[in-house]
Motif scaffolding. Structure first.
Motif, PDB file in Angstrom:
ATOM      1  N   PHE A 163       0.855  -1.179   0.000  1.00 11.06           N
ATOM      2  CA  PHE A 163       0.000   0.000   0.000  1.00 11.06           C
ATOM      3  C   PHE A 163       0.895   1.235   0.000  1.00 11.06           C
ATOM      4  O   PHE A 163       1.761   1.383   0.856  1.00 11.06           O
ATOM      5  CB  PHE A 163      -0.885  -0.031   1.252  1.00 11.06           C
ATOM      6  CG  PHE A 163      -2.061   0.899   1.197  1.00 11.06           C
ATOM      7  CD1 PHE A 163      -3.142   0.613   0.383  1.00 11.06           C
ATOM      8  CD2 PHE A 163      -2.106   2.047   1.975  1.00 11.06           C
ATOM      9  CE1 PHE A 163      -4.248   1.457   0.333  1.00 11.06           C
ATOM     10  CE2 PHE A 163      -3.199   2.889   1.935  1.00 11.06           C
ATOM     11  CZ  PHE A 163      -4.272   2.604   1.111  1.00 11.06           C
ATOM     12  N   LYS A 164       0.699   2.120  -0.949  1.00 12.84           N
ATOM     13  CA  LYS A 164       1.622   3.239  -1.178  1.00 12.84           C
ATOM     14  C   LYS A 164       1.097   4.506  -0.501  1.00 12.84           C
ATOM     15  O   LYS A 164       0.032   5.009  -0.871  1.00 12.84           O
ATOM     16  CB  LYS A 164       1.808   3.459  -2.677  1.00 12.84           C
ATOM     17  CG  LYS A 164       2.390   2.246  -3.398  1.00 12.84           C
ATOM     18  CD  LYS A 164       2.455   2.434  -4.896  1.00 12.84           C
ATOM     19  CE  LYS A 164       1.082   2.531  -5.531  1.00 12.84           C
ATOM     20  NZ  LYS A 164       0.237   1.353  -5.282  1.00 12.84           N
ATOM     21  N   ILE A 165       1.840   4.997   0.468  1.00 11.87           N
ATOM     22  CA  ILE A 165       1.415   6.139   1.281  1.00 11.87           C
ATOM     23  C   ILE A 165       2.441   7.259   1.182  1.00 11.87           C
ATOM     24  O   ILE A 165       3.650   7.016   1.243  1.00 11.87           O
ATOM     25  CB  ILE A 165       1.253   5.724   2.760  1.00 11.87           C
ATOM     26  CG1 ILE A 165       0.223   4.587   2.890  1.00 11.87           C
ATOM     27  CG2 ILE A 165       0.846   6.914   3.625  1.00 11.87           C
ATOM     28  CD1 ILE A 165       0.185   3.968   4.275  1.00 11.87           C
ATOM     29  N   ILE A 166       1.948   8.471   1.031  1.00  6.61           N
ATOM     30  CA  ILE A 166       2.779   9.672   1.130  1.00  6.61           C
ATOM     31  C   ILE A 166       2.291  10.452   2.345  1.00  6.61           C
ATOM     32  O   ILE A 166       1.109  10.795   2.430  1.00  6.61           O
ATOM     33  CB  ILE A 166       2.682  10.538  -0.136  1.00  6.61           C
ATOM     34  CG1 ILE A 166       3.144   9.751  -1.364  1.00  6.61           C
ATOM     35  CG2 ILE A 166       3.500  11.816   0.022  1.00  6.61           C
ATOM     36  CD1 ILE A 166       2.924  10.482  -2.682  1.00  6.61           C
ATOM     37  N   PHE A 167       3.188  10.704   3.284  1.00  9.74           N
ATOM     38  CA  PHE A 167       2.831  11.455   4.490  1.00  9.74           C
ATOM     39  C   PHE A 167       3.698  12.704   4.560  1.00  9.74           C
ATOM     40  O   PHE A 167       4.912  12.647   4.343  1.00  9.74           O
ATOM     41  CB  PHE A 167       3.059  10.609   5.749  1.00  9.74           C
ATOM     42  CG  PHE A 167       2.714  11.333   7.020  1.00  9.74           C
ATOM     43  CD1 PHE A 167       1.434  11.250   7.554  1.00  9.74           C
ATOM     44  CD2 PHE A 167       3.655  12.122   7.670  1.00  9.74           C
ATOM     45  CE1 PHE A 167       1.099  11.935   8.723  1.00  9.74           C
ATOM     46  CE2 PHE A 167       3.343  12.808   8.834  1.00  9.74           C
ATOM     47  CZ  PHE A 167       2.058  12.718   9.362  1.00  9.74           C
ATOM     48  N   ALA A 168       3.065  13.837   4.873  1.00  9.95           N
ATOM     49  CA  ALA A 168       3.806  15.092   5.001  1.00  9.95           C
ATOM     50  C   ALA A 168       3.313  15.843   6.237  1.00  9.95           C
ATOM     51  O   ALA A 168       2.140  15.765   6.604  1.00  9.95           O
ATOM     52  CB  ALA A 168       3.626  15.957   3.758  1.00  9.95           C
ATOM     53  N   TYR A 169       4.230  16.563   6.863  1.00 11.17           N
ATOM     54  CA  TYR A 169       3.881  17.350   8.046  1.00 11.17           C
ATOM     55  C   TYR A 169       3.255  18.694   7.677  1.00 11.17           C
ATOM     56  O   TYR A 169       2.603  19.325   8.505  1.00 11.17           O
ATOM     57  CB  TYR A 169       5.122  17.557   8.914  1.00 11.17           C
ATOM     58  CG  TYR A 169       5.580  16.283   9.575  1.00 11.17           C
ATOM     59  CD1 TYR A 169       5.071  15.880  10.806  1.00 11.17           C
ATOM     60  CD2 TYR A 169       6.521  15.454   8.951  1.00 11.17           C
ATOM     61  CE1 TYR A 169       5.477  14.697  11.403  1.00 11.17           C
ATOM     62  CE2 TYR A 169       6.934  14.265   9.547  1.00 11.17           C
ATOM     63  CZ  TYR A 169       6.408  13.889  10.772  1.00 11.17           C
ATOM     64  OH  TYR A 169       6.813  12.707  11.354  1.00 11.17           O
TER      65      TYR A 169
END
Length: 285
Positions: A156-162
């Motif tokens: 599962f491809k996730i992009i997380f940013a603050y």
């Protein structure tokens, strides 16, 4: 909010508090002068959150690359969530664990972590996750179609940013880049979170959402914003989805023997082997 449901309210408040805590911990990293140190620290912060919430059967490791038995290899990924049934490739130098790697069959999720998701970082993250190998070697019940569909969704491809650009600009960048790069549904990111701002989730095959209904096509993106709980909702969606996919480990038998066979046939040139027939050893057989 229709009807007061204290249990659900407390869960919503809890995850909203954890989203705020991620922001607070990330802000503390500004004391580091080296951008690489700040980046590493923010990966560790999200890693800690995942370790606090995912089942013990999941291993959250600092990323390296993901490979398959055909020799394909992804770019470097910040965080990997792997199954308890996969081989592990952990190393320790002194008291510090080095970055690791894993096979595509054993990787549940691949996560790109960003300080700020602007156009450049979004495009880099999308392109990097698009390099993940998709071919898998595994055995499963041939009549279990639902499990087969779930396996296809991993990693599962996730992009997380603050932090990130505003949602309008973000959606324009996302649409432009996917169309320009001509990515397939499988290559495009599955979930993108800009903490406490918005999240964007891709509809998977066979997945029904009460929010967007079951009439939307697979690959459609739901983007959500506009509530003080948005950060918590995004985090809950992330850990719930990974938890759901982690259940596959008990239903799918991973085949690592194929890796040994492929390495022997295609990598090692001086491998020698002979057969000692059982008839020479066991007289009664």
């Amino acid at each position: 909010m229709s009807g007061y449901k204290p249990g659900l309210v407390e869960i919503a408040q809890y995850f909203a508090g954890r989203a705020n805590r991620l922001d607070d911990e990330a802000k503390l990293q500004k004391i580091f002068d080296n951008p690489a140190d700040r980046g590493d620290a923010k990966e560790v912060i999200l890693q800690g959150f995942l370790e606090d919430h995912l089942p013990k059967r999941c291993a959250i490791i600092r990323g390296g690359f993901i490979f398959d038995s055909f020799g394909n290899k992804s770019g470097q990924v910040d965080l990997l969530v792997t199954s308890e049934f996969t081989l592990q490739f952990n190393q320790t130098v002194g008291k510090r664990e080095t970055k690791s790697f894993n096979c595509v069959e054993g990787t549940i999720a691949a996560i790109s972590v960003n300080s700020k998701l602007d156009k450049e970082n979004l495009c880099k993250a999308i392109d990097n996750l698009a390099t993940l190998p998709r071919a898998k070697e595994y055995f499963m019940n041939p009549y279990d179609q639902m499990t087969d569909e779930l396996v296809k969704q991993t990693p599962f491809k996730i992009i997380f940013a603050y932090s990130g650009v505003d949602l309008t600009a973000f959606m324009r960048y996302l649409k432009e880049h996917i169309k320009t790069r001509k990515l397939s549904i499988e290559q495009a990111p599955d979930l993108i979170i800009v903490n406490n701002q918005y999240y964007v989730a891709k509809k998977q095959e066979g997945h029904f959402s009460r929010t967007i209904g079951d009439t939307s096509a697979t690959g459609s993106y739901l983007y959500a914003w506009g509530t003080n709980y948005i950060g918590g909702l995004a985090l809950l969606l992330m850990v719930s989805t990974i938890q759901r996919l982690s259940n596959l480990g008990s239903l799918v038998m991973l085949n690592f023997l194929n890796y040994q066979e492929q390495i022997r046939l295609s990598v090692i040139n001086d491998f020698k082997a002979e057969l000692l027939d059982a008839k020479e050893l066991f007289a009664d057989e």
